[in-house]
Design a protein around this motif. Structure first.
Motif, short mmCIF file in Angstrom:
data_model
loop_
_atom_site.label_atom_id
_atom_site.label_comp_id
_atom_site.label_asym_id
_atom_site.label_seq_id
_atom_site.Cartn_x
_atom_site.Cartn_y
_atom_site.Cartn_z
N PHE A 53 5.82 -5.38 5.57
CA PHE A 53 5.05 -4.17 5.89
C PHE A 53 5.37 -3.67 7.29
O PHE A 53 5.50 -2.48 7.52
CB PHE A 53 3.55 -4.45 5.75
CG PHE A 53 3.02 -4.29 4.34
CD1 PHE A 53 3.74 -4.71 3.24
CD2 PHE A 53 1.77 -3.75 4.13
CE1 PHE A 53 3.25 -4.57 1.95
CE2 PHE A 53 1.25 -3.60 2.85
CZ PHE A 53 2.00 -4.02 1.76
N ILE A 54 5.51 -4.60 8.23
CA ILE A 54 5.87 -4.23 9.60
C ILE A 54 7.24 -3.56 9.61
O ILE A 54 7.43 -2.51 10.23
CB ILE A 54 5.83 -5.47 10.53
CG1 ILE A 54 4.39 -5.96 10.72
CG2 ILE A 54 6.50 -5.16 11.87
CD1 ILE A 54 4.28 -7.32 11.39
N GLY A 55 8.20 -4.16 8.90
CA GLY A 55 9.55 -3.60 8.83
C GLY A 55 9.60 -2.22 8.20
O GLY A 55 10.46 -1.42 8.54
N TRP A 56 8.71 -1.95 7.28
CA TRP A 56 8.66 -0.64 6.62
C TRP A 56 7.87 0.38 7.42
O TRP A 56 7.78 1.54 7.03
CB TRP A 56 8.06 -0.76 5.22
CG TRP A 56 8.90 -1.53 4.26
CD1 TRP A 56 10.25 -1.57 4.19
CD2 TRP A 56 8.41 -2.38 3.22
NE1 TRP A 56 10.66 -2.40 3.17
CE2 TRP A 56 9.54 -2.90 2.55
CE3 TRP A 56 7.15 -2.76 2.77
CZ2 TRP A 56 9.43 -3.79 1.47
CZ3 TRP A 56 7.04 -3.62 1.70
CH2 TRP A 56 8.18 -4.12 1.07
N GLY A 57 7.28 -0.06 8.53
CA GLY A 57 6.54 0.86 9.38
C GLY A 57 5.16 1.21 8.86
O GLY A 57 4.59 2.24 9.24
N ILE A 58 4.60 0.39 8.02
CA ILE A 58 3.25 0.64 7.50
C ILE A 58 2.25 0.30 8.60
O ILE A 58 2.30 -0.79 9.19
CB ILE A 58 2.99 -0.19 6.23
CG1 ILE A 58 3.92 0.28 5.11
CG2 ILE A 58 1.53 -0.10 5.78
CD1 ILE A 58 3.85 -0.51 3.84
N PRO A 59 1.34 1.22 8.91
CA PRO A 59 0.38 0.96 9.99
C PRO A 59 -0.62 -0.13 9.60
O PRO A 59 -0.90 -0.35 8.43
CB PRO A 59 -0.32 2.31 10.17
CG PRO A 59 -0.14 3.01 8.87
CD PRO A 59 1.15 2.53 8.29
#
Length: 154
Positions: A53-59
């Protein structure tokens, strides 16, 4: 012209009406089972999924990872049962839109590519269930009838 309409439109519609319960049931079982298992896999591996999720830029990945994983797991189970169907279906449709935007959007170069994503197929399935409802073979229908509602929404 009437012969064609009767043979190719009305007759198949009449036959299909006897099986109207089957379409929503099959859809609920297939996508529900798929997402219940996927969500369970994420819930049992939260650190790695959080990193994704961090890598995909999800807040807010530390909040959204367990939330989305729970929506997938428990929402999938609710779909299998046909319980409060429209709510988890709508939530899972939103999850699919976010998945496309965050993890796949960079790969979109055409409408064909976008429509080819399995997430788009799931989005369509969840949207259909959210609008059309669970069908007759569901706990939703059983709850409505047991509560005394004569007119049961589709």
């Amino acid at each position: 012209m009437n012969f064609i309409v009767n043979l190719l439109i009305l007759l198949p519609a009449q036959i299909a009406s006897y099986f109207s319960w089957a379409g929503p049931l099959i859809m609920r079982l297939v996508v529900g089972y798929t997402f219940m298992l996927a969500g369970w896999g994420k819930l049992t591996n939260l650190p790695q999924v959080t990193e994704n999720f961090i890598g995909w830029g999800i807040p807010f990945p530390k909040i959204l990872t367990p939330f989305v994983s729970g929506v997938e797991c428990f929402g999938g189970a609710m779909l299998i049962l046909g319980l409060f169907t429209r709510i988890p279906a709508a939530m899972l449709a939103v999850v699919m839109l976010v998945a496309i935007k965050s993890a796949k959007w960079g790969d979109v170069d055409s409408l064909q590519t976008l429509l080819g994503f399995e997430e788009m197929t799931y989005f369509a399935a969840f949207t259909w269930l959210a609008i059309a409802g669970p069908g007759a073979a569901s706990l939703d229908r059983l709850l409505m009838k047991s509560a005394g509602y004569n007119e049961v929404p589709a």
